[in-house]
Scaffold this motif. Sequence first.
Motif, short mmCIF file in Angstrom:
data_model
loop_
_atom_site.label_atom_id
_atom_site.label_comp_id
_atom_site.label_asym_id
_atom_site.label_seq_id
_atom_site.Cartn_x
_atom_site.Cartn_y
_atom_site.Cartn_z
N TRP A 1 0.83 -1.21 0.00
CA TRP A 1 0.00 0.00 0.00
C TRP A 1 0.86 1.25 0.00
O TRP A 1 1.88 1.33 0.70
N GLN A 2 0.46 2.22 -0.79
CA GLN A 2 1.13 3.51 -0.82
C GLN A 2 0.08 4.60 -0.66
O GLN A 2 -1.02 4.52 -1.23
N GLU A 3 0.45 5.61 0.11
CA GLU A 3 -0.49 6.70 0.38
C GLU A 3 -0.75 7.50 -0.89
O GLU A 3 0.17 7.91 -1.59
N SER A 4 -2.02 7.72 -1.20
CA SER A 4 -2.38 8.49 -2.39
C SER A 4 -2.27 9.98 -2.11
O SER A 4 -2.28 10.43 -0.96
N LEU A 5 -2.18 10.74 -3.18
CA LEU A 5 -2.11 12.19 -3.06
C LEU A 5 -3.37 12.75 -2.41
O LEU A 5 -3.31 13.65 -1.57
N ARG A 6 -4.51 12.19 -2.77
CA ARG A 6 -5.78 12.67 -2.20
C ARG A 6 -5.85 12.43 -0.69
O ARG A 6 -6.36 13.26 0.07
N TYR A 7 -5.32 11.27 -0.26
CA TYR A 7 -5.32 10.98 1.18
C TYR A 7 -4.37 11.93 1.91
O TYR A 7 -4.68 12.40 3.01
N THR A 8 -3.22 12.22 1.31
CA THR A 8 -2.27 13.16 1.90
C THR A 8 -2.91 14.53 2.08
O THR A 8 -2.78 15.16 3.14
N LEU A 9 -3.60 15.00 1.04
CA LEU A 9 -4.28 16.30 1.12
C LEU A 9 -5.38 16.28 2.16
O LEU A 9 -5.58 17.25 2.90
N PHE A 10 -6.10 15.17 2.23
CA PHE A 10 -7.18 15.03 3.22
C PHE A 10 -6.64 15.18 4.63
O PHE A 10 -7.23 15.87 5.48
N LYS A 11 -5.50 14.54 4.92
CA LYS A 11 -4.92 14.62 6.26
C LYS A 11 -4.45 16.04 6.57
O LYS A 11 -4.60 16.52 7.70
N LYS A 12 -3.86 16.71 5.57
CA LYS A 12 -3.37 18.07 5.79
C LYS A 12 -4.52 19.02 6.05
O LYS A 12 -4.44 19.90 6.92
N ILE A 13 -5.61 18.86 5.29
CA ILE A 13 -6.78 19.71 5.51
C ILE A 13 -7.36 19.45 6.90
O ILE A 13 -7.76 20.38 7.61
N GLY A 14 -7.40 18.17 7.30
CA GLY A 14 -7.89 17.85 8.64
C GLY A 14 -7.05 18.48 9.72
O GLY A 14 -7.56 18.97 10.74
N GLY A 15 -5.72 18.51 9.52
CA GLY A 15 -4.83 19.15 10.49
C GLY A 15 -5.07 20.64 10.59
O GLY A 15 -5.04 21.23 11.68
N LEU A 16 -5.31 21.29 9.44
CA LEU A 16 -5.57 22.72 9.44
C LEU A 16 -6.89 23.05 10.13
O LEU A 16 -6.99 24.02 10.89
N VAL A 17 -7.90 22.22 9.88
CA VAL A 17 -9.20 22.44 10.52
C VAL A 17 -9.08 22.33 12.03
O VAL A 17 -9.65 23.15 12.77
N GLU A 18 -8.31 21.37 12.50
CA GLU A 18 -8.14 21.20 13.94
C GLU A 18 -7.44 22.40 14.56
O GLU A 18 -7.78 22.82 15.67
N LYS A 19 -6.49 22.98 13.86
CA LYS A 19 -5.76 24.15 14.40
C LYS A 19 -6.68 25.34 14.60
O LYS A 19 -6.45 26.18 15.48
#
Length: 281
Positions: free
Chosen positions: A261-279
């Motif tokens: 398994w390799q992390e997709s670009l969309r999943y990477t962006l999803f995690k970054k957006i989630g981190g920004l929302v939490e901040k």
Amino acid sequence: AVSSIRNRSIPILKTKMMKRQTFVLSLLIAYCTKNGGAFVISNHVNSRSGASCRVGLAVTTSLSGTTTDDDDGAILSLPMFINESVELSKRPATAMSPQDMILIAKRFLASKGGLGGDPAMLSSSFTFEGPVVGPFSKEEFLKAIGSVDFAAAFPNFVSEFYGFHVDPFEGDRVWYTARGKGKNTGPLLPFVPEKSGTGKMLVNPPQVCSITIDHATGLISKYTIGYVVDRTIGNTEGLGGLYGVLYALGRPLPFPEANPWQESLRYTLFKKIGGLVEKFQ
């Protein structure tokens, strides 16, 4: 002046902490609501007690692990913990015993050294499935398994099967966990044509498998393998079945399903957006 700045900073920090706590609490409340209130939060926020996994019973458990018999009884009586013997007793009177079913499953695995099984034990409606392969019919399965001479490739392979049990909800299904290890010292055609093999070790991760048995005939109607439950174990990088074998030998097939398994670009962006929302909560 320093004292004044410090005094103004403290309320700001407290406000930020309260917002973050409120955000986390709202997530917990949403989760509890969705799951029927399975978790009860302790009223002693500053204590060392943890949240209890109770339904309608607010009892906190100390981090020291000290519990009472009443606590244990309440935990064991939770509906999330299935009484397997009760569920199995609901099967038809004509159903085979779990012991007989497990014996059939082990007999099937032993008939071919844990790789495939005796065709005479398969029903006419038999199907085979893996995480990304199948469903195969009986004929397709026998043709596929017969085209791979695993014994020649791994003459000293050690299969490791354990945890056999009958599913309490699917009373005709036997589940078990499969591991295994061995050195590749022979050809695995067409993937490893070398007569001496690759000389590499294969260490399988734990894989959940199942064998479904027809109670009326005692024949196997479904066979599933290759569902890895911990990708950090072994050297297949989370791949099961033949795909895992070939990857461990350095001969992976050229498509994504046969590779780790390799992390997709969309999943990477999803995690970054989630981190920004939490901040900004």
